[in-house]
Design a protein around this motif. Structure first.
Motif, PDB file in Angstrom:
ATOM      1  N   MET A  18      -6.224   9.737  -4.898  1.00 46.50           N
ATOM      2  CA  MET A  18      -6.153   8.464  -4.506  1.00 46.50           C
ATOM      3  C   MET A  18      -6.524   7.578  -5.817  1.00 46.50           C
ATOM      4  O   MET A  18      -6.179   6.269  -5.688  1.00 46.50           O
ATOM      5  CB  MET A  18      -7.195   8.234  -3.286  1.00 46.50           C
ATOM      6  N   ILE A  19      -7.402   8.060  -6.336  1.00 45.24           N
ATOM      7  CA  ILE A  19      -7.921   7.122  -7.551  1.00 45.24           C
ATOM      8  C   ILE A  19      -6.728   6.883  -8.573  1.00 45.24           C
ATOM      9  O   ILE A  19      -6.530   5.816  -9.112  1.00 45.24           O
ATOM     10  CB  ILE A  19      -8.954   7.791  -8.295  1.00 45.24           C
ATOM     11  N   VAL A  20      -6.210   8.085  -8.642  1.00 45.04           N
ATOM     12  CA  VAL A  20      -4.972   8.127  -9.700  1.00 45.04           C
ATOM     13  C   VAL A  20      -3.872   7.084  -9.133  1.00 45.04           C
ATOM     14  O   VAL A  20      -3.296   6.055  -9.980  1.00 45.04           O
ATOM     15  CB  VAL A  20      -4.283   9.510 -10.095  1.00 45.04           C
ATOM     16  N   VAL A  21      -3.706   7.037  -7.932  1.00 49.32           N
ATOM     17  CA  VAL A  21      -2.583   6.243  -7.246  1.00 49.32           C
ATOM     18  C   VAL A  21      -2.850   4.716  -7.384  1.00 49.32           C
ATOM     19  O   VAL A  21      -2.012   4.007  -7.761  1.00 49.32           O
ATOM     20  CB  VAL A  21      -2.219   6.733  -5.862  1.00 49.32           C
ATOM     21  N   ARG A  22      -4.187   4.627  -6.967  1.00 53.23           N
ATOM     22  CA  ARG A  22      -4.612   3.179  -6.896  1.00 53.23           C
ATOM     23  C   ARG A  22      -4.702   2.617  -8.446  1.00 53.23           C
ATOM     24  O   ARG A  22      -4.343   1.089  -8.576  1.00 53.23           O
ATOM     25  CB  ARG A  22      -6.023   3.215  -6.259  1.00 53.23           C
ATOM     26  N   PHE A  23      -5.463   3.034  -9.263  1.00 50.75           N
ATOM     27  CA  PHE A  23      -5.926   2.361 -10.411  1.00 50.75           C
ATOM     28  C   PHE A  23      -5.062   2.839 -11.724  1.00 50.75           C
ATOM     29  O   PHE A  23      -5.151   2.113 -12.778  1.00 50.75           O
ATOM     30  CB  PHE A  23      -7.592   2.974 -10.794  1.00 50.75           C
ATOM     31  N   VAL A  24      -4.453   3.907 -11.771  1.00 54.21           N
ATOM     32  CA  VAL A  24      -3.356   4.102 -12.610  1.00 54.21           C
ATOM     33  C   VAL A  24      -2.061   3.749 -12.346  1.00 54.21           C
ATOM     34  O   VAL A  24      -1.274   3.193 -13.319  1.00 54.21           O
ATOM     35  CB  VAL A  24      -3.375   5.853 -13.274  1.00 54.21           C
ATOM     36  N   LEU A  25      -1.440   4.335 -11.367  1.00 51.94           N
ATOM     37  CA  LEU A  25      -0.092   3.857 -10.978  1.00 51.94           C
ATOM     38  C   LEU A  25      -0.134   2.470 -10.343  1.00 51.94           C
ATOM     39  O   LEU A  25       1.139   2.208 -10.010  1.00 51.94           O
ATOM     40  CB  LEU A  25       0.291   4.891  -9.961  1.00 51.94           C
ATOM     41  N   ASN A  26      -1.145   2.022 -10.038  1.00 52.11           N
ATOM     42  CA  ASN A  26      -1.412   0.696  -9.336  1.00 52.11           C
ATOM     43  C   ASN A  26      -0.515   0.504  -7.866  1.00 52.11           C
ATOM     44  O   ASN A  26       0.154  -0.542  -7.486  1.00 52.11           O
ATOM     45  CB  ASN A  26      -0.792  -0.473 -10.355  1.00 52.11           C
ATOM     46  N   GLY A  27      -0.704   1.672  -7.280  1.00 53.95           N
ATOM     47  CA  GLY A  27      -0.027   1.908  -6.002  1.00 53.95           C
ATOM     48  C   GLY A  27      -1.134   1.702  -4.783  1.00 53.95           C
ATOM     49  O   GLY A  27      -2.166   1.467  -4.912  1.00 53.95           O
ATOM     50  N   SER A  28      -0.248   1.544  -3.687  1.00 53.49           N
ATOM     51  CA  SER A  28      -1.257   1.548  -2.328  1.00 53.49           C
ATOM     52  C   SER A  28      -1.448   2.933  -1.660  1.00 53.49           C
ATOM     53  O   SER A  28      -0.495   3.952  -1.801  1.00 53.49           O
ATOM     54  CB  SER A  28      -1.032   0.665  -1.419  1.00 53.49           C
ATOM     55  N   THR A  29      -2.512   3.369  -0.991  1.00 52.69           N
ATOM     56  CA  THR A  29      -2.793   4.195  -0.407  1.00 52.69           C
ATOM     57  C   THR A  29      -2.765   4.390   0.989  1.00 52.69           C
ATOM     58  O   THR A  29      -3.297   3.248   1.589  1.00 52.69           O
ATOM     59  CB  THR A  29      -4.060   5.010  -0.973  1.00 52.69           C
ATOM     60  N   ILE A  30      -2.173   5.210   1.798  1.00 53.64           N
ATOM     61  CA  ILE A  30      -2.245   4.921   3.345  1.00 53.64           C
ATOM     62  C   ILE A  30      -2.856   5.847   4.028  1.00 53.64           C
ATOM     63  O   ILE A  30      -3.959   5.725   4.717  1.00 53.64           O
ATOM     64  CB  ILE A  30      -0.888   5.307   3.602  1.00 53.64           C
ATOM     65  N   TRP A  31      -3.075   7.084   3.680  1.00 52.66           N
ATOM     66  CA  TRP A  31      -3.700   8.315   4.416  1.00 52.66           C
ATOM     67  C   TRP A  31      -5.088   8.905   3.865  1.00 52.66           C
ATOM     68  O   TRP A  31      -5.742   9.599   4.499  1.00 52.66           O
ATOM     69  CB  TRP A  31      -2.742   9.375   4.706  1.00 52.66           C
ATOM     70  N   ARG A  88      -4.341   8.486  19.121  1.00 54.36           N
ATOM     71  CA  ARG A  88      -4.074   8.245  17.730  1.00 54.36           C
ATOM     72  C   ARG A  88      -5.025   7.452  17.071  1.00 54.36           C
ATOM     73  O   ARG A  88      -5.323   6.542  17.878  1.00 54.36           O
ATOM     74  CB  ARG A  88      -2.606   7.979  17.689  1.00 54.36           C
ATOM     75  N   SER A  89      -5.115   7.643  15.634  1.00 50.43           N
ATOM     76  CA  SER A  89      -5.969   6.552  15.046  1.00 50.43           C
ATOM     77  C   SER A  89      -5.292   5.363  14.800  1.00 50.43           C
ATOM     78  O   SER A  89      -4.059   5.286  14.946  1.00 50.43           O
ATOM     79  CB  SER A  89      -6.545   7.135  13.676  1.00 50.43           C
ATOM     80  N   ASP A  90      -5.995   4.113  14.856  1.00 48.39           N
ATOM     81  CA  ASP A  90      -5.537   2.770  14.764  1.00 48.39           C
ATOM     82  C   ASP A  90      -5.324   2.467  13.321  1.00 48.39           C
ATOM     83  O   ASP A  90      -5.391   1.320  13.022  1.00 48.39           O
ATOM     84  CB  ASP A  90      -6.676   1.902  15.432  1.00 48.39           C
ATOM     85  N   THR A  91      -4.694   3.393  12.618  1.00 51.54           N
ATOM     86  CA  THR A  91      -4.532   2.979  11.146  1.00 51.54           C
ATOM     87  C   THR A  91      -3.062   3.255  10.801  1.00 51.54           C
ATOM     88  O   THR A  91      -2.172   3.587  11.799  1.00 51.54           O
ATOM     89  CB  THR A  91      -5.171   4.211  10.135  1.00 51.54           C
ATOM     90  N   VAL A  92      -2.375   2.890   9.783  1.00 52.25           N
ATOM     91  CA  VAL A  92      -1.106   3.126   9.399  1.00 52.25           C
ATOM     92  C   VAL A  92      -0.638   4.626   9.525  1.00 52.25           C
ATOM     93  O   VAL A  92       0.553   4.860   9.957  1.00 52.25           O
ATOM     94  CB  VAL A  92      -0.730   2.524   8.126  1.00 52.25           C
ATOM     95  N   TRP A  93      -1.314   5.381   9.030  1.00 48.70           N
ATOM     96  CA  TRP A  93      -1.193   7.021   9.223  1.00 48.70           C
ATOM     97  C   TRP A  93      -1.165   7.340  10.744  1.00 48.70           C
ATOM     98  O   TRP A  93      -0.192   8.249  10.974  1.00 48.70           O
ATOM     99  CB  TRP A  93      -2.114   7.607   8.469  1.00 48.70           C
ATOM    100  N   GLY A  94      -1.836   6.789  11.531  1.00 46.07           N
ATOM    101  CA  GLY A  94      -1.863   7.059  12.759  1.00 46.07           C
ATOM    102  C   GLY A  94      -1.844   8.714  13.199  1.00 46.07           C
ATOM    103  O   GLY A  94      -1.378   9.193  14.015  1.00 46.07           O
ATOM    104  N   VAL A  95      -2.925   9.252  12.724  1.00 48.54           N
ATOM    105  CA  VAL A  95      -3.322  10.850  12.831  1.00 48.54           C
ATOM    106  C   VAL A  95      -3.470  11.055  14.307  1.00 48.54           C
ATOM    107  O   VAL A  95      -4.094  10.201  15.039  1.00 48.54           O
ATOM    108  CB  VAL A  95      -4.269  11.262  11.927  1.00 48.54           C
TER     109      VAL A  95
END
Length: 180
Positions: A46-59, A135-142
């Motif tokens: 998650m750290i790599v995706v957010r701060f290195v690739l500047n992407g968003s995380t969902i799950w 289901r959870s109330d998130t985008v992932w909706g587990v």
């Protein structure tokens, strides 16, 4: 000054029930450790995706939370087997052997009752989530029955370990509170 107790790991002797419960508790400990390692790996990803690739995380955040909670619950019987839970052994140390035995039976019995109640309501909560398709109330909706399964599994295994501890004391395989 505080010092470490001389209580040892729970003994199983040659009793097949105690050996089976010890194996299950050890397996639960390994599963718990695996969940913690997975949570750390997901956090790193998650750290790599957010701060290195500047992407968003969902799950990732939700998965890490569920893994850490599940690791805590599933790890309970292993910690009980190792006698790693926080305890105060001032009273057991000051009692004579018969009093220590009576106190061990009383506290084990009360612990078994409390954990059995937690198991009952934990199973009911898990089953309710499974039956209603929560289901959870998130985008992932587990599907929530998946992480909630850790509640009855963890408390069920802890209940087995507590019963095994009581059986070991009653049969003389283990000393009350693990104290010599």
């Amino acid at each position: 000054m505080a010092s470490q107790s001389n209580a040892a790991i729970a003994h199983a002797g040659n009793n097949p029930f105690l050996r089976l419960v010890a194996a299950l508790s050890t397996l639960a400990g390994w599963c718990s450790a695996g969940m913690i390692v997975a949570a750390v790996a997901i956090t790193c990803q998650m750290i790599v995706v957010r701060f290195v690739l500047n992407g968003s995380t969902i799950w990732q955040t939700e998965a890490v939370i569920y893994l850490i909670i599940a690791a805590t619950l599933v790890g309970l019987p292993y910690v009980q087997r190792l006698r790693g839970h926080v305890n105060v052994d001032l009273i057991p140390l000051s009692l004579a052997p018969r009093g220590r035995f009576a106190l061990a039976v009383l506290t084990s019995g009360l612990s078994i009752v409390i954990v059995a109640i937690m198991l009952w309501y934990g199973f009911e909560y898990w089953h309710f989530a499974w039956e209603r398709g929560w289901r959870s109330d998130t985008v992932w909706g587990v599907r929530l029955w998946i992480p909630y399964l850790a509640i009855p599994v963890g408390f069920g295994l802890l209940l087995l370990q507590l019963i095994a501890d009581l059986v070991a004391v009653l049969t003389g395989i283990d000393k009350p509170f693990g104290l010599e």
